[in-house]
Design a protein around this motif. Structure first.
Motif, PDB file in Angstrom:
ATOM      1  N   GLU A 268      21.082 -17.180   6.520  1.00  0.00           N
ATOM      2  CA  GLU A 268      22.332 -17.490   5.823  1.00  0.00           C
ATOM      3  C   GLU A 268      22.147 -17.357   4.316  1.00  0.00           C
ATOM      4  N   ALA A 269      23.230 -17.020   3.641  1.00  0.00           N
ATOM      5  CA  ALA A 269      23.160 -16.808   2.187  1.00  0.00           C
ATOM      6  C   ALA A 269      22.733 -18.080   1.463  1.00  0.00           C
ATOM      7  N   ALA A 341      31.380 -19.511   6.796  1.00  0.00           N
ATOM      8  CA  ALA A 341      30.368 -19.798   5.777  1.00  0.00           C
ATOM      9  C   ALA A 341      29.008 -19.242   6.187  1.00  0.00           C
ATOM     10  N   SER A 342      28.711 -19.290   7.469  1.00  0.00           N
ATOM     11  CA  SER A 342      27.435 -18.768   7.963  1.00  0.00           C
ATOM     12  C   SER A 342      27.351 -17.254   7.804  1.00  0.00           C
ATOM     13  N   LEU A 343      28.436 -16.572   8.125  1.00  0.00           N
ATOM     14  CA  LEU A 343      28.431 -15.099   8.113  1.00  0.00           C
ATOM     15  C   LEU A 343      28.664 -14.504   6.734  1.00  0.00           C
ATOM     16  N   ASN A 344      29.326 -15.249   5.865  1.00  0.00           N
ATOM     17  CA  ASN A 344      29.680 -14.714   4.548  1.00  0.00           C
ATOM     18  C   ASN A 344      28.428 -14.612   3.671  1.00  0.00           C
ATOM     19  N   GLY A 345      27.937 -13.405   3.490  1.00  0.00           N
ATOM     20  CA  GLY A 345      26.738 -13.187   2.696  1.00  0.00           C
ATOM     21  C   GLY A 345      25.456 -13.253   3.503  1.00  0.00           C
ATOM     22  N   ILE A 346      25.547 -13.252   4.813  1.00  0.00           N
ATOM     23  CA  ILE A 346      24.350 -13.408   5.639  1.00  0.00           C
ATOM     24  C   ILE A 346      23.365 -12.263   5.397  1.00  0.00           C
ATOM     25  N   GLY A 347      22.087 -12.601   5.339  1.00  0.00           N
ATOM     26  CA  GLY A 347      21.047 -11.600   5.125  1.00  0.00           C
ATOM     27  C   GLY A 347      20.592 -10.998   6.443  1.00  0.00           C
ATOM     28  N   ILE A 348      20.400  -9.684   6.454  1.00  0.00           N
ATOM     29  CA  ILE A 348      19.979  -8.955   7.646  1.00  0.00           C
ATOM     30  C   ILE A 348      18.580  -8.400   7.409  1.00  0.00           C
ATOM     31  N   ASN A 349      17.611  -8.828   8.164  1.00  0.00           N
ATOM     32  CA  ASN A 349      16.234  -8.372   8.014  1.00  0.00           C
ATOM     33  C   ASN A 349      15.988  -7.232   8.999  1.00  0.00           C
ATOM     34  N   LYS A 350      16.231  -6.010   8.532  1.00  0.00           N
ATOM     35  CA  LYS A 350      16.070  -4.837   9.396  1.00  0.00           C
ATOM     36  C   LYS A 350      14.606  -4.650   9.807  1.00  0.00           C
ATOM     37  N   GLU A 351      13.703  -5.014   8.917  1.00  0.00           N
ATOM     38  CA  GLU A 351      12.280  -4.875   9.223  1.00  0.00           C
ATOM     39  C   GLU A 351      11.884  -5.791  10.376  1.00  0.00           C
ATOM     40  N   SER A 402      20.018  -3.563   0.557  1.00  0.00           N
ATOM     41  CA  SER A 402      18.749  -4.154   0.959  1.00  0.00           C
ATOM     42  C   SER A 402      18.531  -3.989   2.453  1.00  0.00           C
ATOM     43  N   ASN A 403      17.285  -3.677   2.814  1.00  0.00           N
ATOM     44  CA  ASN A 403      16.949  -3.569   4.234  1.00  0.00           C
ATOM     45  C   ASN A 403      16.605  -4.910   4.835  1.00  0.00           C
ATOM     46  N   LYS A 404      16.312  -5.870   4.020  1.00  0.00           N
ATOM     47  CA  LYS A 404      16.022  -7.207   4.519  1.00  0.00           C
ATOM     48  C   LYS A 404      16.395  -8.239   3.483  1.00  0.00           C
ATOM     49  N   PHE A 405      16.543  -9.498   3.924  1.00  0.00           N
ATOM     50  CA  PHE A 405      16.900 -10.543   2.973  1.00  0.00           C
ATOM     51  C   PHE A 405      15.717 -10.876   2.078  1.00  0.00           C
ATOM     52  N   THR A 406      16.035 -11.435   0.936  1.00  0.00           N
ATOM     53  CA  THR A 406      14.988 -11.843  -0.015  1.00  0.00           C
ATOM     54  C   THR A 406      14.407 -13.175   0.413  1.00  0.00           C
ATOM     55  N   LYS A 407      13.096 -13.212   0.515  1.00  0.00           N
ATOM     56  CA  LYS A 407      12.438 -14.471   0.846  1.00  0.00           C
ATOM     57  C   LYS A 407      11.977 -15.142  -0.426  1.00  0.00           C
ATOM     58  N   GLU A 408      12.449 -16.371  -0.612  1.00  0.00           N
ATOM     59  CA  GLU A 408      12.079 -17.093  -1.839  1.00  0.00           C
ATOM     60  C   GLU A 408      10.771 -17.836  -1.624  1.00  0.00           C
TER      61      GLU A 408
END
Length: 408
Positions: A268-269, A341-351, A402-408
């Motif tokens: 989630e975003a 809220a869950s889907l809006n901006g959700i990150g997709i980790n293609k890897e 982005s191919n995947k979400f950013t991991k903080e």
């Protein structure tokens, strides 16, 4: 104190969007009883049952009436419903000249059922509008990730590959189909005007004409003409709302699974944290959506139980409906708001999706299936929303870049 929502500060506001809740509040429900009384006076006048002076006096009294929610709630205890004190206060205001135009030929169930129908139709319309925004996000995800391979999972185990676009399209389809059922049930909600035992005797021979005119004024169905103990209209709406909540819960549950640490395909975003574990990135919105939606079947069951409406007026069964169905609308709306809220901006980790594949075989007709679902989701083709993408961004650019979400 007037509370603008349907239940409590926490339950409403913690769900996010309160637009639906504000339309089904106690204030709106009781206000709709007053709206019924005014429309009934006009219908009776239009059909020749009231004189011009009687109508004018009644409408003047209704227009000057100041609804006090707390006072009416307290006075309702004596007669076990709020229509009785409202009608009594309106008659006092109308005086001898206008009293005939207040609650004309009606029984309290006429006023309450019609008031509930009015608030439900307004609340449901807002709910469907909000859900269409969620469906647009799903349509976008379906198109953007139509070719992104992802493992299909059956019975809790990895199965043949598919694409994430098809996963999103299947989510879209279940949500769209459920919304259509709610829309159908809402469209069939009728006016209620039958008098004490449903014979329209008090306004005979004008009764049926007044009934149909009242339905026309309020833009409600006129059949069944009397449904005091035929609770199919409300049971049908309750069932459809439970189906919509179930559709939301299915999607939310998938998101929770795909967001698990060891799966890592979605994020989630703005994930939720933990009070004791700073490393956590919980899919909090999806979890909350599941929590709200999980209450819907029980509330729908109460409405089915209330179909045992004895003789010509339900004893307790009718009374159980008022809060139950409003609560069902509210929890479904909160579930939908948290799903958005869950889907809006959700990150997709293609890897991660690629790494989780156990088989690289063909994805079959995934593209055709996605397009078929998008073509059938007619509710997405709403011209008045074409220029308004405020609800479908900011996820679009982030997902494309982005191919995947950013991991903080």
């Amino acid at each position: 104190m007037t509370y603008p929502y349907s239940r409590s500060t926490y339950s409403d506001i913690a769900g996010g969007d309160t637009a639906v809740h504000s339309l089904i509040s106690d204030e709106q429900f009781l206000g709709a009883i007053v709206e019924f009384e005014k429309s009934l006076a006009t219908a009776a006048y239009d059909c020749g049952y009231l004189t011009e002076s009687e109508h004018a006096a009644a409408v003047s009294a209704i227009d000057s009436y100041e609804l006090d929610v707390e006072e009416i709630s307290q006075l309702s205890a004596a007669g076990a419903n709020p229509a009785i004190p409202i009608a009594k206060q309106l008659k006092a205001l109308a005086g001898e000249e206008g009293i005939k135009g207040i609650h004309t030929g009606a029984t309290s169930q006429d006023a309450i059922d019609t008031a509930l129908v009015l608030v439900f139709k307004r609340g449901v319309a807002e709910l469907i509008d909000a859900t269409s925004h969620t469906m647009r996000i799903l349509a976008g995800l379906s198109e953007l990730f139509a070719d992104t391979p992802a493992v299909g999972r059956t019975l809790g185990q990895a199965a043949q590959p598919m694409t994430f676009g098809l996963i999103a399209a299947n989510w879209l389809q279940v949500l769209h189909d459920a919304c259509q059922e709610v829309e159908r049930a809402s469209a069939l909600l009728p006016v209620q005007y039958g008098g004490a035992t449903g014979t329209l005797a008090a306004t005979h021979p004008y009764g049926v004409k007044i009934h149909d005119k009242l339905a026309n004024i309020l833009k409600l169905e006129s059949h069944p003409r009397v449904w005091h103990t035929n609770r199919v209209p409300f049971a049908r709406l309750a069932s459809s709302l439970a189906v919509l909540a179930g559709a939301i819960r299915k999607i939310a549950g998938d998101i929770v699974f795909m967001s698990a640490t060891e799966v890592g395909e979605l994020r989630e975003a703005t994930p939720g944290g933990s009070s004791s574990m700073p490393h956590k990135a919980n899919p909090a919105a999806a979890i909350a959506a599941d929590g709200y939606a999980r209450r819907a079947p029980g509330l729908a069951n109460t409405m089915l139980e209330a179909m045992d409406s004895r003789m010509q007026r339900g004893t307790g069964s009718w009374h159980a409906e008022w809060a139950s169905l409003r609560e069902l609308v509210a929890v479904t709306a909160s579930a939908q708001a948290r799903l958005f809220a869950s889907l809006n901006g959700i990150g997709i980790n293609k890897e991660a999706m690629e790494n989780n594949l156990l088989d690289t075989g063909a994805v079959g007709h995934a593209q055709e299936l996605i397009q078929d679902i998008l073509n059938r989701a007619e509710s997405l083709q709403d011209p008045h929303r074409e220029d308004d993408c405020s609800y479908c961004t900011p996820w679009q650019d982030a997902v494309r870049d982005s191919n995947k979400f950013t991991k903080e």
